[in-house]
Design a protein around this motif. Structure first.
Motif, PDB file in Angstrom:
ATOM      1  N   GLU A  36       0.759  -1.237  -0.044  1.00 43.88           N
ATOM      2  CA  GLU A  36      -0.002   0.202   0.109  1.00 43.88           C
ATOM      3  C   GLU A  36       0.801   1.279  -0.010  1.00 43.88           C
ATOM      4  OE1 GLU A  36      -2.856   2.256   2.959  1.00 43.88           O
ATOM      5  OE2 GLU A  36      -2.954   0.229   2.981  1.00 43.88           O
ATOM      6  N   LEU A  37       0.681   2.348  -0.878  1.00 43.03           N
ATOM      7  CA  LEU A  37       1.600   3.266  -1.043  1.00 43.03           C
ATOM      8  C   LEU A  37       0.981   4.426  -0.040  1.00 43.03           C
ATOM      9  CD1 LEU A  37       3.581   4.928  -2.488  1.00 43.03           C
ATOM     10  CD2 LEU A  37       1.737   6.221  -4.046  1.00 43.03           C
ATOM     11  N   ASN A  38       2.025   4.571   0.883  1.00 45.54           N
ATOM     12  CA  ASN A  38       1.628   5.466   1.843  1.00 45.54           C
ATOM     13  C   ASN A  38       1.888   6.796   1.761  1.00 45.54           C
ATOM     14  OD1 ASN A  38       1.185   6.369   4.507  1.00 45.54           O
ATOM     15  ND2 ASN A  38       3.074   5.603   5.479  1.00 45.54           N
ATOM     16  N   TYR A  39       2.739   7.297   0.880  1.00 44.01           N
ATOM     17  CA  TYR A  39       2.909   8.707   0.586  1.00 44.01           C
ATOM     18  C   TYR A  39       3.993   8.772  -0.332  1.00 44.01           C
ATOM     19  CZ  TYR A  39       6.692   9.136   3.997  1.00 44.01           C
ATOM     20  OH  TYR A  39       8.004   8.788   4.502  1.00 44.01           O
ATOM     21  N   THR A  92      -3.099   0.017  -3.474  1.00 48.82           N
ATOM     22  CA  THR A  92      -2.150  -1.164  -3.518  1.00 48.82           C
ATOM     23  C   THR A  92      -1.390  -1.296  -4.682  1.00 48.82           C
ATOM     24  OG1 THR A  92      -3.393  -2.559  -1.890  1.00 48.82           O
ATOM     25  CG2 THR A  92      -1.989  -3.563  -3.173  1.00 48.82           C
ATOM     26  N   LEU A  93      -0.109  -1.045  -5.002  1.00 48.69           N
ATOM     27  CA  LEU A  93       0.686  -0.921  -6.170  1.00 48.69           C
ATOM     28  C   LEU A  93       1.780  -2.129  -6.193  1.00 48.69           C
ATOM     29  CD1 LEU A  93       1.359   2.804  -6.082  1.00 48.69           C
ATOM     30  CD2 LEU A  93      -0.558   1.644  -7.158  1.00 48.69           C
ATOM     31  N   GLU A  94       2.162  -2.236  -7.165  1.00 49.53           N
ATOM     32  CA  GLU A  94       3.528  -3.046  -7.480  1.00 49.53           C
ATOM     33  C   GLU A  94       4.416  -1.988  -8.585  1.00 49.53           C
ATOM     34  OE1 GLU A  94       2.792  -6.831  -9.587  1.00 49.53           O
ATOM     35  OE2 GLU A  94       1.177  -7.348  -8.331  1.00 49.53           O
ATOM     36  N   VAL A 118       4.218  -1.037 -12.051  1.00 48.48           N
ATOM     37  CA  VAL A 118       4.029  -2.216 -12.686  1.00 48.48           C
ATOM     38  C   VAL A 118       2.545  -2.716 -12.905  1.00 48.48           C
ATOM     39  CG1 VAL A 118       4.436  -4.793 -12.729  1.00 48.48           C
ATOM     40  CG2 VAL A 118       6.166  -3.309 -12.099  1.00 48.48           C
ATOM     41  N   ALA A 119       1.858  -2.342 -11.633  1.00 48.89           N
ATOM     42  CA  ALA A 119       0.455  -2.748 -11.624  1.00 48.89           C
ATOM     43  C   ALA A 119      -0.266  -1.818 -10.329  1.00 48.89           C
ATOM     44  CB  ALA A 119      -0.109  -4.147 -11.321  1.00 48.89           C
ATOM     45  N   VAL A 120      -1.558  -1.600 -10.665  1.00 51.88           N
ATOM     46  CA  VAL A 120      -2.231  -0.901  -9.666  1.00 51.88           C
ATOM     47  C   VAL A 120      -3.512  -1.850  -9.452  1.00 51.88           C
ATOM     48  CG1 VAL A 120      -3.656   1.020  -9.012  1.00 51.88           C
ATOM     49  CG2 VAL A 120      -1.521   1.383 -10.438  1.00 51.88           C
ATOM     50  N   ARG A 121      -3.502  -2.202  -8.237  1.00 51.31           N
ATOM     51  CA  ARG A 121      -4.981  -3.025  -7.890  1.00 51.31           C
ATOM     52  C   ARG A 121      -6.073  -2.205  -7.803  1.00 51.31           C
ATOM     53  NH1 ARG A 121      -4.192  -6.580  -2.643  1.00 51.31           N
ATOM     54  NH2 ARG A 121      -2.671  -7.486  -4.280  1.00 51.31           N
ATOM     55  N   PRO A 122      -7.138  -2.650  -8.669  1.00 50.55           N
ATOM     56  CA  PRO A 122      -8.526  -2.190  -8.758  1.00 50.55           C
ATOM     57  C   PRO A 122      -9.055  -1.940  -7.132  1.00 50.55           C
ATOM     58  CG  PRO A 122      -8.485  -3.725 -10.247  1.00 50.55           C
ATOM     59  CD  PRO A 122      -7.382  -4.093  -9.227  1.00 50.55           C
ATOM     60  N   LEU A 123      -9.853  -0.722  -6.940  1.00 51.43           N
ATOM     61  CA  LEU A 123     -10.371  -0.435  -5.746  1.00 51.43           C
ATOM     62  C   LEU A 123     -11.315  -1.765  -5.241  1.00 51.43           C
ATOM     63  CD1 LEU A 123     -11.172   3.176  -6.009  1.00 51.43           C
ATOM     64  CD2 LEU A 123      -9.537   2.159  -4.248  1.00 51.43           C
TER      65      LEU A 123
END
Length: 131
Positions: A36-39, A92-94, A118-123
């Motif tokens: 999870e991208l915090n900031y 959530t990202l890769e 690389v990827a972004v998980r759909p909401l």
């Protein structure tokens, strides 16, 4: 005697150039981190750089009796990528990254430099069931 000093100086310059290359420009490793991208922030005194933190799933303990999450701190040297990451905060990202032996002030505070998403998980996959 003059030839000796010229050769010695040449060897010293080449050795210094090789050291700087391997310490700051040689890509030691690369990979993908997921979490999870915090900031992502733009900060610095003399050199402004983009810095971010990714919280990975799982927990670890540095000392007995304490629990801490896995944190991946990174720098971003591409302004367009950094702005895209700012919009993805909390998702959530890769992220693909390059690892160097040392950090450069104009490249970022860390030795890890993210160069792509690389990827972004759909909401819909991020929300717990029932919501």
């Amino acid at each position: 005697m003059k030839k000796f000093w010229v050769v010695l100086l040449s060897v010293a310059v080449v050795a210094l150039a090789l050291f700087v290359y391997f310490r700051f420009y040689f890509v030691f490793g690369e990979g993908v981190k997921s979490g999870e991208l915090n900031y992502v922030v733009y900060k610095g005194v003399l050199f402004k750089t983009y810095e971010g933190k990714l919280i990975q799933s799982g927990i670890r303990s540095k000392t007995a009796g304490s629990i801490q999450s896995y944190e991946f701190e990174f720098s971003v040297d591409d302004e367009e990528l950094a702005r895209e990451l700012m919009l993805q905060s909390g998702r959530t990202l890769e992220l693909h990254y390059r690892e160097y032996f040392g950090a450069l002030p104009w490249r970022g505070f860390t030795k890890f430099v993210v160069d792509s998403i690389v990827a972004v998980r759909p909401l819909s996959e991020e929300l717990p069931s029932g919501m």
